[in-house]
Design a protein around this motif. Structure first.
Motif, PDB file in Angstrom:
ATOM      1  N   TYR A   9       9.777   5.244  -1.261  1.00 25.14           N
ATOM      2  CA  TYR A   9       9.141   4.185  -0.524  1.00 25.14           C
ATOM      3  C   TYR A   9       9.606   2.969  -1.121  1.00 25.14           C
ATOM      4  O   TYR A   9       9.795   2.002  -0.378  1.00 25.14           O
ATOM      5  CB  TYR A   9       7.583   4.130  -0.513  1.00 25.14           C
ATOM      6  CG  TYR A   9       6.840   3.336   0.482  1.00 25.14           C
ATOM      7  CD1 TYR A   9       6.497   3.882   1.713  1.00 25.14           C
ATOM      8  CD2 TYR A   9       6.346   2.005   0.002  1.00 25.14           C
ATOM      9  CE1 TYR A   9       5.932   3.031   2.675  1.00 25.14           C
ATOM     10  CE2 TYR A   9       5.928   1.259   1.101  1.00 25.14           C
ATOM     11  CZ  TYR A   9       5.611   1.877   2.351  1.00 25.14           C
ATOM     12  OH  TYR A   9       5.001   1.152   3.291  1.00 25.14           O
ATOM     13  N   TYR A  13      12.201   0.084   0.980  1.00 21.38           N
ATOM     14  CA  TYR A  13      11.684  -1.256   1.331  1.00 21.38           C
ATOM     15  C   TYR A  13      12.409  -2.042   0.263  1.00 21.38           C
ATOM     16  O   TYR A  13      12.093  -3.469   0.401  1.00 21.38           O
ATOM     17  CB  TYR A  13      10.044  -1.325   1.237  1.00 21.38           C
ATOM     18  CG  TYR A  13       9.511  -0.881   2.649  1.00 21.38           C
ATOM     19  CD1 TYR A  13       9.627  -1.578   3.749  1.00 21.38           C
ATOM     20  CD2 TYR A  13       8.974   0.597   2.758  1.00 21.38           C
ATOM     21  CE1 TYR A  13       9.050  -1.037   4.839  1.00 21.38           C
ATOM     22  CE2 TYR A  13       8.545   1.122   3.805  1.00 21.38           C
ATOM     23  CZ  TYR A  13       8.566   0.260   4.980  1.00 21.38           C
ATOM     24  OH  TYR A  13       8.014   0.696   6.283  1.00 21.38           O
ATOM     25  N   PHE A  35       7.929   4.485   8.947  1.00 25.37           N
ATOM     26  CA  PHE A  35       8.564   4.862   7.845  1.00 25.37           C
ATOM     27  C   PHE A  35       9.731   5.621   7.860  1.00 25.37           C
ATOM     28  O   PHE A  35      10.929   5.665   7.452  1.00 25.37           O
ATOM     29  CB  PHE A  35       7.633   5.545   6.642  1.00 25.37           C
ATOM     30  CG  PHE A  35       8.311   5.763   5.623  1.00 25.37           C
ATOM     31  CD1 PHE A  35       8.770   4.865   4.649  1.00 25.37           C
ATOM     32  CD2 PHE A  35       8.489   7.147   5.046  1.00 25.37           C
ATOM     33  CE1 PHE A  35       9.337   5.057   3.510  1.00 25.37           C
ATOM     34  CE2 PHE A  35       9.233   7.276   3.752  1.00 25.37           C
ATOM     35  CZ  PHE A  35       9.514   6.153   2.989  1.00 25.37           C
ATOM     36  N   CYS A  39      13.366   5.005   6.964  1.00 22.04           N
ATOM     37  CA  CYS A  39      14.483   6.059   6.133  1.00 22.04           C
ATOM     38  C   CYS A  39      15.693   6.159   6.781  1.00 22.04           C
ATOM     39  O   CYS A  39      16.596   6.254   6.188  1.00 22.04           O
ATOM     40  CB  CYS A  39      13.554   7.105   6.029  1.00 22.04           C
ATOM     41  SG  CYS A  39      12.156   7.156   4.941  1.00 22.04           S
TER      42      CYS A  39
END
Length: 97
Positions: A9, A13, A35, A39
């Protein structure tokens, strides 16, 4: 199964959880679809082009496979396979550090 790791994560980001005002418990409630797309973008910026393939039939359980640099990652969904592929990419980048 923990689908999203703290390390992935933060890599996707490019910020720590603290900088994002999150803690580990918050990862249980993230928008997994958003997400997943982040990715895929992140993998591309790391030099990987992910390709997907679905095996199975209408009456069978489907499995998604993500291919990147001759590596295959399978999951019960494309989202899970993408995240597994990105975890692999993250581990490969750590080896290069």
């Amino acid at each position: 199964m923990e689908i999203v790791s703290k390390e992935l994560y933060e890599a996707v980001y490019d910020k720590t959880l603290e900088e994002l005002n999150l803690d580990l418990d918050d990862l249980k409630y993230i928008d997994i679809n958003a997400f997943y797309f982040k990715c895929k973008e992140w993998a591309y910026t790391q030099g990987y082009n992910l390709k997907s393939e679905i095996a199975g039939c209408l009456m069978c359980q489907r499995t998604s496979f993500m291919w990147s640099d001759e590596e295959w990652f399978n999951g019960s969904s494309e989202i899970e396979a993408v995240i597994k592929a990105c975890e692999y990419i993250l581990q490969q980048s750590k080896k290069g550090d």
